[in-house]
Design an enzyme around this catalytic site. Structure first.
Site, mmCIF file in Angstrom:
data_model
loop_
_atom_site.group_PDB
_atom_site.id
_atom_site.type_symbol
_atom_site.label_atom_id
_atom_site.label_comp_id
_atom_site.label_asym_id
_atom_site.label_seq_id
_atom_site.Cartn_x
_atom_site.Cartn_y
_atom_site.Cartn_z
ATOM 1 N N ASN A 1 66.559 -56.196 2.711
ATOM 2 C CA ASN A 1 67.149 -57.027 1.655
ATOM 3 C C ASN A 1 66.913 -56.394 0.296
ATOM 4 O O ASN A 1 65.893 -55.756 0.048
ATOM 5 C CB ASN A 1 66.587 -58.463 1.715
ATOM 6 C CG ASN A 1 65.383 -58.667 0.816
ATOM 7 O OD1 ASN A 1 65.519 -58.881 -0.395
ATOM 8 N ND2 ASN A 1 64.184 -58.558 1.386
ATOM 9 N N PHE B 1 65.473 -61.471 -6.365
ATOM 10 C CA PHE B 1 64.990 -62.754 -6.919
ATOM 11 C C PHE B 1 66.136 -63.690 -7.311
ATOM 12 O O PHE B 1 66.135 -64.271 -8.407
ATOM 13 C CB PHE B 1 64.090 -62.527 -8.143
ATOM 14 C CG PHE B 1 62.724 -61.970 -7.852
ATOM 15 C CD1 PHE B 1 62.140 -62.082 -6.606
ATOM 16 C CD2 PHE B 1 62.002 -61.344 -8.866
ATOM 17 C CE1 PHE B 1 60.870 -61.566 -6.356
ATOM 18 C CE2 PHE B 1 60.729 -60.834 -8.628
ATOM 19 C CZ PHE B 1 60.160 -60.944 -7.371
ATOM 20 N N SER C 1 54.887 -57.285 -5.884
ATOM 21 C CA SER C 1 55.200 -56.272 -4.873
ATOM 22 C C SER C 1 56.649 -56.266 -4.430
ATOM 23 O O SER C 1 56.990 -55.577 -3.473
ATOM 24 C CB SER C 1 54.299 -56.488 -3.654
ATOM 25 O OG SER C 1 54.316 -57.849 -3.256
ATOM 26 N N SER C 2 57.519 -57.017 -5.114
ATOM 27 C CA SER C 2 58.930 -56.977 -4.705
ATOM 28 C C SER C 2 59.514 -55.608 -5.041
ATOM 29 O O SER C 2 59.370 -55.122 -6.168
ATOM 30 C CB SER C 2 59.739 -58.044 -5.427
ATOM 31 O OG SER C 2 61.114 -57.783 -5.192
ATOM 32 N N ASN D 1 62.591 -55.041 -5.328
ATOM 33 C CA ASN D 1 63.960 -55.227 -5.830
ATOM 34 C C ASN D 1 64.060 -55.610 -7.301
ATOM 35 O O ASN D 1 65.133 -55.931 -7.788
ATOM 36 C CB ASN D 1 64.682 -56.261 -4.960
ATOM 37 C CG ASN D 1 64.769 -55.803 -3.517
ATOM 38 O OD1 ASN D 1 65.088 -54.645 -3.259
ATOM 39 N ND2 ASN D 1 64.452 -56.688 -2.578
ATOM 40 N N THR D 2 62.926 -55.617 -7.999
ATOM 41 C CA THR D 2 62.950 -55.831 -9.450
ATOM 42 C C THR D 2 62.225 -54.649 -10.078
ATOM 43 O O THR D 2 60.990 -54.553 -9.980
ATOM 44 C CB THR D 2 62.271 -57.168 -9.837
ATOM 45 O OG1 THR D 2 62.999 -58.230 -9.213
ATOM 46 C CG2 THR D 2 62.262 -57.394 -11.339
ATOM 47 N N LYS E 1 50.221 -61.014 -4.079
ATOM 48 C CA LYS E 1 50.978 -60.477 -2.937
ATOM 49 C C LYS E 1 51.224 -58.988 -3.140
ATOM 50 O O LYS E 1 51.763 -58.574 -4.173
ATOM 51 C CB LYS E 1 52.302 -61.229 -2.768
ATOM 52 C CG LYS E 1 53.066 -60.759 -1.537
ATOM 53 C CD LYS E 1 54.128 -61.742 -1.110
ATOM 54 C CE LYS E 1 54.901 -61.246 0.085
ATOM 55 N NZ LYS E 1 55.907 -62.186 0.540
ATOM 56 N N ASN F 1 54.281 -57.537 1.467
ATOM 57 C CA ASN F 1 55.699 -57.720 1.176
ATOM 58 C C ASN F 1 56.522 -56.745 2.035
ATOM 59 O O ASN F 1 55.988 -56.122 2.946
ATOM 60 C CB ASN F 1 55.931 -57.468 -0.324
ATOM 61 C CG ASN F 1 57.078 -58.315 -0.867
ATOM 62 O OD1 ASN F 1 58.135 -58.406 -0.238
ATOM 63 N ND2 ASN F 1 56.882 -58.929 -2.015
HETATM 64 C C1 FMN Z 1 65.690 -61.899 2.986
HETATM 65 C C2 FMN Z 1 64.280 -61.816 2.504
HETATM 66 C C3 FMN Z 1 63.960 -62.288 1.233
HETATM 67 C C4 FMN Z 1 62.644 -62.216 0.763
HETATM 68 N N1 FMN Z 1 62.351 -62.703 -0.475
HETATM 69 C C5 FMN Z 1 61.066 -62.680 -0.902
HETATM 70 C C6 FMN Z 1 60.718 -63.234 -2.160
HETATM 71 O O1 FMN Z 1 61.544 -63.790 -2.881
HETATM 72 N N2 FMN Z 1 59.413 -63.148 -2.546
HETATM 73 C C7 FMN Z 1 58.441 -62.573 -1.765
HETATM 74 O O2 FMN Z 1 57.284 -62.538 -2.163
HETATM 75 N N3 FMN Z 1 58.745 -62.057 -0.565
HETATM 76 C C8 FMN Z 1 60.021 -62.101 -0.112
HETATM 77 N N4 FMN Z 1 60.337 -61.584 1.109
HETATM 78 C C9 FMN Z 1 59.258 -60.917 1.903
HETATM 79 C C10 FMN Z 1 58.639 -61.861 2.943
HETATM 80 O O3 FMN Z 1 58.003 -62.935 2.324
HETATM 81 C C11 FMN Z 1 57.635 -61.095 3.822
HETATM 82 O O4 FMN Z 1 56.573 -60.659 2.991
HETATM 83 C C12 FMN Z 1 58.246 -59.897 4.517
HETATM 84 O O5 FMN Z 1 59.552 -60.190 4.946
HETATM 85 C C13 FMN Z 1 57.428 -59.444 5.732
HETATM 86 O O6 FMN Z 1 57.370 -60.455 6.711
HETATM 87 P P1 FMN Z 1 58.319 -60.483 8.028
HETATM 88 O O7 FMN Z 1 58.256 -59.119 8.634
HETATM 89 O O8 FMN Z 1 57.759 -61.569 8.884
HETATM 90 O O9 FMN Z 1 59.675 -60.803 7.532
HETATM 91 C C14 FMN Z 1 61.637 -61.648 1.589
HETATM 92 C C15 FMN Z 1 61.967 -61.190 2.874
HETATM 93 C C16 FMN Z 1 63.267 -61.262 3.335
HETATM 94 C C17 FMN Z 1 63.573 -60.774 4.732
#
Ligand code: FMN
Length: 358
Positions: A110, A114, A172-173, A175-176, A214, A243
């Protein structure tokens, strides 16, 4: 156990991922009315950063960014729910397409950026459920065009302090642009100092909301070590590890594997679990960890706990396996405890730490 999701999944997967997710949230919002309190086996009880949980499985940030379907999600059996990331101002995020299923790899990429309705409206959703016994975390991000990321986090803390059971500072995002730089030593010290000072100022006599950082799974070990040292020194309440990842393993097979953005799901299980184990070791088990990244089964969940996580979160595997997974994980966790002759989840935390360090 009847599994409706396995029947509807092929149809859901015909729909563009972002629209499919919106429909699922709408469904979960609809089942808000069937809200029920979870009754979990007492052996699943755990605690992370002074937050008591009836079971260790939470929904990760990003699943319900705006907090629209909190009650419906809770009724699936989670021990806690994290909403967000949310930013001070409403944000539409990056241009579409920006969400990709890597079906062959049980993964997602993804680059949403945000997208959310902004603090004010998210707060309204939070206030609407605050009478219920739900453990609710609010994950804070920063607006892309913000002049000062730090101020965005402080504003988030001021907005949600009285209503959240914990606050996550998401640095840790992928995407920003610029946000991950806040994980650097000097930036991080300043960030934590300001956030904790603000929390003190807000809570002259009241509750102290736990502050959780995070982290990215792409950190070098030496950087992780520094972050742990600073977090312990400054009394950060817990860490979320991790993340999504910018790295791409050579084993990925799906045609979407080269999309830019953060990778989540099965392919990040090993790196994020190793990071949990390292963080547990570096902190001598003194800094509680929420382990997230690639948990697809009860076995994976148990491994993260044995590596050092006190609680867990899932997102991507929910897309592939559906809500039945939560019950399955809880059942398998109990079976694993019995097999290893361990009394409860708390006693299992970090019990095989060294196994995950290589
Ligand atoms: C579509 C999508 C959107 C996400 N958006 C956020 C977000 O807004 N903030 C955040 O801290 N993590 C975000 N994450 C990360 C998840 O919270 C998680 O840390 C990451 O996906 C790893 O876990 P998983 O393998 O179980 O998905 C996002 C993940 C996905 C797949």
């Amino acid at each position: 156990m009847f599994d409706l999701y396995s029947i509807v999944r092929p149809i859901i997967f015909l729909i563009e991922p972002e629209i499919a997710h919106k429909l699922i949230l709408k469904y979960l919002k609809f089942i808000n009315v069937f809200y029920k309190h979870n009754n979990d086996d007492p052996r699943l009880k755990t605690n992370v950063g002074n937050i008591n949980l009836s079971n260790p499985i939470g929904v990760a940030a990003g699943f319900d960014k705006n907090g629209e379907a909190i009650l419906g999600i809770n009724s699936l059996g989670f021990g806690f729910i994290e909403i967000g990331s949310t930013t001070p101002k409403k944000q539409i995020g990056n241009p579409r397409p920006r969400l990709f299923r890597l079906i062959g790899d049980q993964a997602i990429i993804n680059r949403l950026g945000f997208n959310n309705i902004g603090h004010k409206l998210v707060l309204k959703n939070v206030k609407a459920v605050r009478g219920k016994p739900i453990i609710l975390g609010v994950n804070l991000g920063a607006n892309k065009n913000s002049k000062n990321f730090l101020e965005d986090y402080l504003e988030g803390l001021r907005t949600f302090n009285d209503f959240a059971d914990y606050i996550v500072i998401n640095i840790s995002s992928p995407n920003t642009p610029g946000i991950r730089d806040l994980q650097g030593k000097d930036n991080l010290k300043q960030l934590i100092d300001r956030v904790l000072a603000e929390r003190k100022k807000i809570n002259q006599n009241g509750k102290i909301v736990p502050i959780i950082l995070k982290l990215s799974p792409d950190l070098m070990n030496s950087d992780l070590k520094k972050i742990i040292e600073i977090s312990l020194q400054k009394n950060v309440d817990a860490l979320i590890i991790s993340n999504t990842s910018l790295a791409r393993s050579a084993h990925l097979s799906d045609k979407e594997k080269n999309q830019s953005g953060g990778l989540s799901g099965a392919p990040i299980f090993s790196i994020s679990t190793k990071m949990v184990a390292l963080a547990y070791k570096y902190s001598s088990g003194k800094l509680p960890i929420i382990g997230v990244g690639g948990i697809c089964s009860g076995h994976d969940a148990y491994e993260k706990i044995c590596a050092g996580a006190s609680a867990l979160q899932i997102y991507t595997s929910l897309v592939y396996k559906g809500p039945k997974l939560i019950k399955v994980i809880k059942k398998q966790l109990l079976l694993n405890l019995e097999k290893d002759n361990i009394k409860n989840i708390k006693d299992a935390v970090g019990c095989k730490n060294s196994k995950y360090l290589d």
